[in-house]
Enzyme design. Sequence first.
Site, PDB file in Angstrom:
ATOM      1  N   GLY A  73       0.772  -1.236   0.000  1.00  0.00           N
ATOM      2  CA  GLY A  73       0.000   0.000   0.000  1.00  0.00           C
ATOM      3  C   GLY A  73       0.805   1.289   0.000  1.00  0.00           C
ATOM      4  O   GLY A  73       0.403   2.287  -0.579  1.00  0.00           O
TER       5      GLY A  73
ATOM      6  N   ASP B 159      -5.245   2.114  10.908  1.00  0.00           N
ATOM      7  CA  ASP B 159      -6.627   1.783  11.213  1.00  0.00           C
ATOM      8  C   ASP B 159      -6.694   1.416  12.702  1.00  0.00           C
ATOM      9  O   ASP B 159      -6.740   2.296  13.546  1.00  0.00           O
ATOM     10  CB  ASP B 159      -7.013   0.623  10.273  1.00  0.00           C
TER      11      ASP B 159
ATOM     12  N   THR C 290      -0.944  -3.356  13.323  1.00  0.00           N
ATOM     13  CA  THR C 290       0.199  -3.663  12.473  1.00  0.00           C
ATOM     14  C   THR C 290       1.402  -2.824  12.892  1.00  0.00           C
ATOM     15  O   THR C 290       2.505  -3.334  13.079  1.00  0.00           O
ATOM     16  CB  THR C 290      -0.145  -3.356  10.990  1.00  0.00           C
TER      17      THR C 290
ATOM     18  N   LYS D  28      -7.182   6.890  10.452  1.00  0.00           N
ATOM     19  CA  LYS D  28      -8.586   6.806  10.864  1.00  0.00           C
ATOM     20  C   LYS D  28      -8.598   6.714  12.380  1.00  0.00           C
ATOM     21  O   LYS D  28      -8.696   5.610  12.935  1.00  0.00           O
ATOM     22  CB  LYS D  28      -9.214   5.511  10.316  1.00  0.00           C
TER      23      LYS D  28
ATOM     24  N   ASP E 107      -5.874  -0.596  -1.661  1.00  0.00           N
ATOM     25  CA  ASP E 107      -6.629  -1.499  -2.529  1.00  0.00           C
ATOM     26  C   ASP E 107      -7.926  -1.978  -1.918  1.00  0.00           C
ATOM     27  O   ASP E 107      -8.122  -1.932  -0.703  1.00  0.00           O
ATOM     28  CB  ASP E 107      -5.781  -2.731  -2.852  1.00  0.00           C
TER      29      ASP E 107
ATOM     30  N   ARG F  13      -5.314   0.338  -6.710  1.00  0.00           N
ATOM     31  CA  ARG F  13      -4.095   0.942  -6.140  1.00  0.00           C
ATOM     32  C   ARG F  13      -3.589   2.086  -7.003  1.00  0.00           C
ATOM     33  O   ARG F  13      -2.956   3.023  -6.520  1.00  0.00           O
ATOM     34  CB  ARG F  13      -2.990  -0.117  -6.024  1.00  0.00           C
TER      35      ARG F  13
HETATM   36  P1  IMP Z   1      -4.246  -1.842  11.224  1.00  0.00           P
HETATM   37  O1  IMP Z   1      -3.293  -2.849  11.790  1.00  0.00           O
HETATM   38  O2  IMP Z   1      -5.674  -2.151  11.604  1.00  0.00           O
HETATM   39  O3  IMP Z   1      -3.879  -0.415  11.589  1.00  0.00           O
HETATM   40  O4  IMP Z   1      -4.220  -2.085   9.664  1.00  0.00           O
HETATM   41  C1  IMP Z   1      -3.833  -1.167   8.754  1.00  0.00           C
HETATM   42  C2  IMP Z   1      -3.881  -1.826   7.393  1.00  0.00           C
HETATM   43  O5  IMP Z   1      -5.215  -2.196   7.051  1.00  0.00           O
HETATM   44  C3  IMP Z   1      -3.426  -0.870   6.320  1.00  0.00           C
HETATM   45  O6  IMP Z   1      -2.046  -0.931   6.118  1.00  0.00           O
HETATM   46  C4  IMP Z   1      -4.237  -1.330   5.127  1.00  0.00           C
HETATM   47  O7  IMP Z   1      -3.554  -2.371   4.460  1.00  0.00           O
HETATM   48  C5  IMP Z   1      -5.501  -1.884   5.712  1.00  0.00           C
HETATM   49  N1  IMP Z   1      -6.609  -0.876   5.664  1.00  0.00           N
HETATM   50  C6  IMP Z   1      -7.182  -0.258   6.713  1.00  0.00           C
HETATM   51  N2  IMP Z   1      -8.143   0.595   6.329  1.00  0.00           N
HETATM   52  C7  IMP Z   1      -8.182   0.519   4.977  1.00  0.00           C
HETATM   53  C8  IMP Z   1      -8.983   1.187   3.966  1.00  0.00           C
HETATM   54  O8  IMP Z   1      -9.855   2.042   4.227  1.00  0.00           O
HETATM   55  N3  IMP Z   1      -8.714   0.854   2.670  1.00  0.00           N
HETATM   56  C9  IMP Z   1      -7.762  -0.054   2.322  1.00  0.00           C
HETATM   57  N4  IMP Z   1      -6.994  -0.699   3.234  1.00  0.00           N
HETATM   58  C10 IMP Z   1      -7.199  -0.415   4.548  1.00  0.00           C
HETATM   59 MG    MG Z   2      -0.902  -1.697   4.467  1.00  0.00          MG
END
Ligand code: IMP
Ligand code: MG
Length: 181
Positions: free
Chosen positions: A43, A102, A106, A130, A158, A164
């Site tokens: 991404g 998000d 991660t 977010k 994506d 993308r």
């Molecule tokens: P986290 O561990 O929940 O913060 O995950 C983040 C990952 O989720 C990002 O690197 C994206 O790959 C994916 N992700 C979260 N929100 C979105 C979105 O709105 N569109 C696309 N991918 C997202």
């Molecule tokens: Mg990602």
Amino acid sequence: MMTEKIRVMIPEKELDSRIEEMGKRISEDFAGEAVHLVCILKGSAFFVCELAKRITVPVTLDFMQVSSYGAETRSSGVVRLSKDLDEPLNDKNVIIVEDIIDSGRTLSHLVKLLGQRKPRTMSICTLLDKPSRRVVDVEVKYTGFQIPDEFVVGYGLDFDQKYRNLPYIGVLEFDKQEEES
Ligand code: IMP
Ligand code: MG
């Protein structure tokens, strides 16, 4: 039949000027030093290129790819490394470059993992955030845009590996259409 529609949320021009500002800030913060950008694939690939071009201190780049384990272990923040970095991080000013934060799971795992490799400094740079979705607290130094809780695509992000390549950030919407007879 369901058709996918994209509504523009952040146009290309706004992304450009915001990334320009971010590059300027990073260049000021690391004046007289060098930065090592760690791009989290896939991404962040589009963002890291635009950002790197606007940083005026010496830049090196490396790439890694992570994926979450199944639903059960996800809450623990355990991620699997599907591609590790090529270079060591010791004594480098590491900037982890993400497309979107998000839940924060991660990144919080990555910070722990990469922190063990003895970087001189380590900070996080994300194009999108977010905040309303955060589950795990992570300290983000550079944020492009805070966005509401909507599923976005484009500029590297994506849906099912598609979109993308869109040059803007858009919201994915599903339209219900009448079946033609
Ligand atoms: P986290 O561990 O929940 O913060 O995950 C983040 C990952 O989720 C990002 O690197 C994206 O790959 C994916 N992700 C979260 N929100 C979105 C979105 O709105 N569109 C696309 N991918 C997202
Ligand atoms: Mg990602």
